[in-house]
Scaffold this motif. Structure first.
Motif, mmCIF file in Angstrom:
data_model
loop_
_atom_site.group_PDB
_atom_site.id
_atom_site.type_symbol
_atom_site.label_atom_id
_atom_site.label_comp_id
_atom_site.label_asym_id
_atom_site.label_seq_id
_atom_site.Cartn_x
_atom_site.Cartn_y
_atom_site.Cartn_z
ATOM 1 N N TRP A 8 1.150 -4.615 -2.494
ATOM 2 C CA TRP A 8 1.516 -5.946 -2.018
ATOM 3 C C TRP A 8 1.518 -5.990 -0.500
ATOM 4 C CZ3 TRP A 8 1.307 -10.225 -4.640
ATOM 5 C CH2 TRP A 8 1.846 -11.402 -4.093
ATOM 6 N N GLU A 9 1.779 -4.841 0.090
ATOM 7 C CA GLU A 9 1.788 -4.808 1.556
ATOM 8 C C GLU A 9 1.331 -3.443 2.021
ATOM 9 O OE1 GLU A 9 5.899 -5.939 2.237
ATOM 10 O OE2 GLU A 9 6.552 -3.907 1.802
ATOM 11 N N PHE A 10 0.928 -3.379 3.258
ATOM 12 C CA PHE A 10 0.400 -2.135 3.815
ATOM 13 C C PHE A 10 0.747 -2.096 5.301
ATOM 14 C CE2 PHE A 10 -2.762 1.105 4.850
ATOM 15 C CZ PHE A 10 -2.736 1.882 3.703
ATOM 16 N N PRO A 11 1.224 -0.935 5.782
ATOM 17 C CA PRO A 11 1.627 -0.892 7.196
ATOM 18 C C PRO A 11 0.468 -1.284 8.102
ATOM 19 C CG PRO A 11 2.261 1.111 6.043
ATOM 20 C CD PRO A 11 1.395 0.333 5.103
ATOM 21 N N PRO A 12 0.688 -1.884 9.219
ATOM 22 C CA PRO A 12 2.029 -2.136 9.797
ATOM 23 C C PRO A 12 2.722 -3.402 9.283
ATOM 24 C CG PRO A 12 0.339 -2.832 11.318
ATOM 25 C CD PRO A 12 -0.372 -2.287 10.125
#
Lengths: 428, 485
Positions: A8-12
């Motif tokens: 769902w999300e990935f850094p940064p």
């Protein structure tokens, strides 16, 4: 091995533990070599670390010209429309507080832009349910275009995407349970979320949980056969900066006890306030900091005020990036009294900074840590006793400093990734 | 002729209750009476009573051919008085037999020796007195807490008049030498040293019921055949263990009692093997060599050193803090303070703080009533904090009471002050440069309360003790060896 991973999300661009964990795993996986990873997120910003995985943003995939199967008995549509209002950053908890707006999973129209691409916010927006469904549609498209051996979906937001990819490709699906709605809601489970989770677990060929605690929840509350569920513990990224011990007030002997996390029911903030008040009855040269924000923050301020400890109890609000590390450098004790914590990476980060930690038995990380004090989240006596002990008896601090860091340095994402790879191999 | 020396250690600590920091200063009772009583009763029913009965029967049956020896900590004897008169009676019955020898040890099952030899000696004398009172005997052989031994300890024990001491047959001490001989102390050869055959002892104590052990099941026949196979010139086989081995560590169902029952029968059939007490052995056997033990050893764990009790920062801090108040405690003549002082010294409390079990000691967690060593440490330190407060509170009024002494001291202080001033004045008059106004303020000395003086006094004595405490580096050396493991 080629792995198609949905997150769902990935850094940064992350807001919590899920992004950190999926990134860590991806990184550990790439370190194993001779494997390929495609990591799909709803929205790629372009500044992600592409060296460890090919990052695909779902919003960059055109879908209009594809035939989209919306489920049983539905016609395949090529006219897609959606009313996607992007609301500012909110947590999943806040999202559910906003749920006055009815979310229907029974929709037909998906909006695309002039290139046939779907807009994703990639955030926990008001239209979360819609985004999840849209994500699944794009996932099907990606699965059709790419070649891979196995599908891996992180947490419930990405389960539908994983399922869609499995339906299109027929490849085995692994779902990764970073938390269940029982953890997030404290028992008041949202039926829509539960349904998504349950469907993901039923469809998956294997379920990965981040602790045995979560494994138990999956088996018991979602009625999943035990042999289908395996635990792979999280790890922690090595700390790049060296910790320098800071003092809040120069020359003072005051110690800092820190709670760092979302101020929500799941994290047990009220037990921290109660314990603080207990400790302050005995000793004054200590300050308590609640760093973070959340729906229980005002309640906590009221509670601390009613205990008459606000002169020694501080709220910082939400901390970002470097401020988190600074806070740890000020801290003498880190406490995570979570009521229900599937894993909990943050105590590991505290230990990396040489801060002694107190964690609840109700957190998954308690299963792997030895150099930490473990108490039941409701046991305010034990919690305050542990705080007092670390503050007053220097040997404890010395012990944790010496052994805690070493223990944490042994928890490597590579090891978690290696376990994952074994599971993939069994399935392929 | 081979001599089997069976020795059993009987000890239970006074376990401390859950004591939170907010009780410091208000709650002065430290013991978990319920747990202590229920454990004592459980062990009595499962182990002490049936084992005593069996041994009494065997002594009766084999008429001087079956011999055993025991030692009791002061803590277990006190607990017998509280919760187990029946057990005490049966031990008294045993002790009255010629086939049973009672050994001496330190009253509090303590590690006092490394901090304070005075305290060590006091505890040995206390123990002698209690053993005499209960069993009517004066032991001649000494057995230290957890079989802890070093050349220095042996030397001190010899000075107290003991003829022999028991210890572990640690591999790193014996090297190629066999434990099956009689040794003597390296400083004072008059003190004989019996070393434990840990292989044969642990075959019974630890491995008896271990089904994964390739020798399982262990029968009396098999065990005696092992002893029989020991070379002819090795004549002493020391089998030392916790008495709770019978019925508690090894349950009745494992057949441990029938093993013990059969042992004398099998041995009687064999020629050339008999049972002996430590005193028999030191009377009948020749010392083969001195045993050099510069650093303390014990019978614990793989390392056979002190690291189970004094191996990490928690244990060191608790231990140092406890003995830092010894001088103050000695000035107080109150039963409750004396009782707590002894009970807090019991080695078990330090054992619970051992962090070795994270890697290798199921044994540790088996014996600990605490969730973790940290838990044990915090609890102990809370109690110790309260105890220290009480000790200090008891000191202050006492010194105020002795007003006469107080007066005399303040008078003398005035005198000293006066003389100092005089010296000062003389010096100044002799020197050319005179700095005015540097006179020490008079009167401060006289206002100083006696407690200040007492405080400085304790400081100097504790400084004097430093050399004694520098014995401790021995444990540090062991910490490194632990790392190597």
């Amino acid at each position: 091995m080629r792995v198609l991973m949905f997150g769902w999300e990935f850094p940064p661009h992350i807001s919590g533990g899920l992004g950190t964990a999926s990134y860590g795993l991806a990184k550990g996986f790439s370190a194993l070599g001779s494997n390929e990873l495609l990591f799909v997120v709803p929205k790629a910003y372009g500044d992600e670390d592409n060296s460890i995985a090919r990052i695909i943003g779902a919003s960059n995939i055109p879908v209009t010209r594809k035939k989209i199967n919306l489920g049983k008995g539905r016609s395949k549509l090529d006219y897609i429309e959606v009313s996607s209002k992007i609301v500012p950053y909110t947590d999943p908890e806040d999202f559910w507080r906003l749920k006055s707006k009815e979310v229907s999973s029974d929709y037909k129209f998906i909006q695309t832009d002039e290139h046939g691409k779907i807009n994703f916010s990639g955030k926990y927006t008001e239209n979360l349910m819609q985004e999840i469904a849209n994500y699944a549609i794009v996932a099907g498209v990606i699965a059709d275009n790419e070649s891979f051996d196995i599908i891996h979906a992180h947490d419930w937001l990405a389960y539908p995407a994983g399922i869609a990819a499995k339906e299109v490709s027929g490849k085995p699906l692994v779902i990764h349970v970073h938390a269940t709605d029982f953890d997030r809601s404290g028992g008041k489970v949202n039926p829509d979320v539960y349904a998504i989770e349950k469907k993901g677990m039923d469809t998956a060929d294997r379920i990965i949980t981040v602790s045995n605690l979560t494994r138990q929840t999956v088996i018991e509350k979602y009625n999943i056969p035990a042999e289908k569920v395996s635990t792979v513990y999280n790890a922690v990224e090595p700390l790049e900066r060296e910790k320098e011990k800071r003092k809040l007030l120069n020359g003072s002997n005051e110690k800092i006890v820190t709670f760092l996390g979302r101020i929500t029911m799941q994290k047990g903030p009220e037990y921290f306030v109660e314990a603080a008040s207990r400790v302050l009855e005995r000793t004054k040269d200590v300050r308590f900091v609640m760093a973070g924000s959340g729906d229980m923050m005002t309640d906590m301020i009221k509670l601390a005020a009613s205990k008459n400890i606000m002169d020694r109890f501080h709220f910082t609000g939400f901390l970002r990036g470097d401020d988190v590390y600074k806070m740890l450098e000020y801290s003498d004790v880190y406490i995570m009294p979570s009521v229900s914590e599937p894993f909990g990476i943050s105590p590991l980060e505290a230990m990396q900074s040489n801060v002694p930690v107190i964690i609840s038995h109700q957190s998954g990380v308690a299963e792997i840590l030895t150099h930490a004090i473990k108490v039941n989240y409701w046991d305010i006596d034990a919690m305050s006793d542990a705080i007092y002990g670390i503050l007053k008896y220097p040997a404890l601090y010395k012990m944790f400093r010496k052994h805690g860091k070493a223990e944490v340095d042994d928890l490597k994402w590579e090891n978690s990734a290696r376990q994952l790879l074994e599971i993939y191999k069994e399935l392929v | 002729m081979k001599n089997i020396c069976l020795y059993f250690q009987v000890h239970q600590p006074f376990r401390l209750k859950r004591y939170r920091f907010f009780e410091i200063g208000s709650d002065h009772y430290y013991y978990d009476d319920y747990t202590n009583e229920s454990i004592l009763r459980k062990v009595a029913e499962k182990s002490y009573l049936p084992a005593n009965k069996l041994i009494l029967d065997l002594i009766d049956k084999y008429k001087g051919q079956f011999k055993v020896s025991f030692s009791f900590s002061g803590m277990i004897l006190e607990q017998f008085k509280l919760y187990g008169e029946d057990v005490l009676e049966s031990f008294k019955q045993l002790a009255s037999s010629d086939s049973v020898e009672i050994l001496a040890e330190s009253y509090a099952h303590s590690l006092a020796f490394f901090k304070s030899r005075d305290e060590f000696v006091r505890q040995v004398k206390m123990h002698e007195k209690l053993v005499k009172e209960l069993f009517g005997v004066k032991p001649e052989v000494f057995r230290n807490t957890e079989l802890i031994y070093s050349d220095d300890i042996g030397n001190d024990v010899a000075k107290m008049g003991y003829k022999a001491m028991l210890t572990e047959g640690a591999k790193h001490i014996l090297g190629w030498k066999s434990p099956n001989h009689l040794y003597c102390n390296a400083i004072n050869p008059k003190l004989k040293v019996l070393v434990r055959n840990f292989k044969l002892s642990d075959d019974i104590a630890f491995r008896f019921s271990d089904e994964s052990w390739n020798e399982w099941p262990l029968t009396a026949e098999k065990f005696v055949s092992w002893i029989d196979n020991i070379p002819e010139n090795e004549e002493v086989v020391n089998i030392f263990m916790d008495y709770e081995t019978f019925g508690e560590h090894q349950w009745k169902e494992t057949g441990i009692f029938s093993f013990l029952e059969k042992l004398p029968a099998i041995i009687q059939e064999k020629k050339g093997i008999s049972f002996s007490t430590p005193s028999d052995i030191i009377r009948d056997k020749q010392v083969i060599a001195p045993i050099h033990v510069p650093n303390p050893i014990s019978w614990a764990d793989e390392e056979k050193d002190l690291t189970a009790w004094l191996g990490n920062e928690l244990q060191e801090e608790a231990y140092n803090k406890l003995y830092s108040i010894e001088d103050m405690v000695m000035k107080i003549n109150r039963d409750d303070i004396k009782r707590d002082w002894l009970n807090l010294q019991t080695s078990d409390h330090f054992y619970y703080m051992c962090t070795k079990f994270f890697s290798d000691g199921e044994v540790h967690s088996y014996f600990s009533p605490f969730d973790s060593p940290y838990d044990a440490f915090i609890n102990y330190m809370n109690i110790l904090s309260d105890f220290i407060l009480r000790v200090k509170a008891n000191l202050a009024p006492e010194s105020e009471d002795s007003t006469e002494l107080n007066l005399r001291i303040s008078k003398q202080e005035k005198e000293i002050e006066k003389l100092k001033n005089q010296i000062e004045r003389l010096k100044k008059s002799e020197q050319a440069k005179v700095k005015p106004g540097r006179k020490p303020a008079t009167g401060t000395g006289s206002r100083a309360p006696i407690s200040k003086k007492a405080a400085t006094k304790t400081k100097t004595t504790s400084r004097k003790k430093k050399p004694a405490s520098s014995k401790i580096p021995a444990t540090k050396a062991k910490t490194t060896s632990r790392k190597k493991k």
